[in-house]
Write a protein that holds these residues in place. Sequence first.
Motif, mmCIF file in Angstrom:
data_model
loop_
_atom_site.group_PDB
_atom_site.id
_atom_site.type_symbol
_atom_site.label_atom_id
_atom_site.label_comp_id
_atom_site.label_asym_id
_atom_site.label_seq_id
_atom_site.Cartn_x
_atom_site.Cartn_y
_atom_site.Cartn_z
ATOM 1 N N LEU A 36 2.471 8.940 -10.720
ATOM 2 C CA LEU A 36 1.406 9.098 -11.838
ATOM 3 C C LEU A 36 0.590 10.570 -11.909
ATOM 4 O O LEU A 36 0.772 10.970 -12.970
ATOM 5 C CB LEU A 36 0.285 8.058 -11.611
ATOM 6 N N ASN A 37 0.144 11.012 -10.909
ATOM 7 C CA ASN A 37 -0.365 12.233 -10.734
ATOM 8 C C ASN A 37 0.593 13.285 -11.458
ATOM 9 O O ASN A 37 0.199 14.306 -11.871
ATOM 10 C CB ASN A 37 -0.786 12.480 -9.416
ATOM 11 N N GLN A 93 1.082 6.285 -7.013
ATOM 12 C CA GLN A 93 -0.008 7.129 -7.520
ATOM 13 C C GLN A 93 0.710 8.669 -7.468
ATOM 14 O O GLN A 93 0.010 9.053 -8.434
ATOM 15 C CB GLN A 93 -1.038 6.921 -6.334
ATOM 16 N N GLN A 135 0.873 -1.268 0.021
ATOM 17 C CA GLN A 135 0.083 -0.166 0.098
ATOM 18 C C GLN A 135 1.056 1.407 -0.014
ATOM 19 O O GLN A 135 0.507 2.325 -0.742
ATOM 20 C CB GLN A 135 -0.817 -0.030 1.130
ATOM 21 N N GLN A 185 2.127 1.399 -3.330
ATOM 22 C CA GLN A 185 1.031 2.185 -4.342
ATOM 23 C C GLN A 185 1.085 3.556 -3.947
ATOM 24 O O GLN A 185 0.417 4.161 -5.116
ATOM 25 C CB GLN A 185 -0.421 1.154 -3.927
ATOM 26 N N ASP A 186 0.891 4.089 -2.928
ATOM 27 C CA ASP A 186 0.847 5.554 -2.646
ATOM 28 C C ASP A 186 1.710 6.344 -3.364
ATOM 29 O O ASP A 186 1.466 7.480 -3.941
ATOM 30 C CB ASP A 186 0.722 5.951 -1.255
#
Length: 184
Positions: free
Chosen positions: A116-117, A113, A106, A109-110
């Motif tokens: 990606l942003n 993310q 997790q 993943q954060d």
Amino acid sequence: MQRNVNNSNQSRNGAMLVAKTSNNVKKANIARKKSNSAKRHSSMHAVRAPKIVTIKKQDKAPFPWSAVIICVLFTCMFLFMMMNYAEVNKYQKEIVSLDNKIASMQKSQDELQVTLNNKYDLAEIGEYATEQLGMVPGNQITNRKVITIEQGDKVEMHTYDDGDEGGFGFLLSGFGEVIRDFWN
């Protein structure tokens, strides 16, 4: 010749025990009587006849099979319970390791993310273009040159195939870049 003997010992069912005299004792008593009649006065001594008493054998207590079976069952149940506790402990360790793995995934993943942003953020893209690539915004260009190609002109592209990458042409282009960087 049997005699009843009055003993204080009685059997379990309350019957009196019977004492029997053996045949040898009987014969000895008969021989004495004959000899005693002649010598009655000379040797008078008391002779006791041995008594044989038959006693009923006491019953032994039976082997406690039920107690042995109960002990074996309790032992098996205890071992089964300990085996179950060991398996529960093993599963708890697996759960803890999987929880740790989930937490790390997790976190990863954060982080992905956020990355990606940032890739789709126009301000971030503009900053990368100006700082890393040396580009300037279109409204800041003062010296513009426009090349127009007339209809009769054409563009031809020539490609040279070395076969393998890293051949002679690749070597020459490397020398060209070194010289160009030296002049700048």
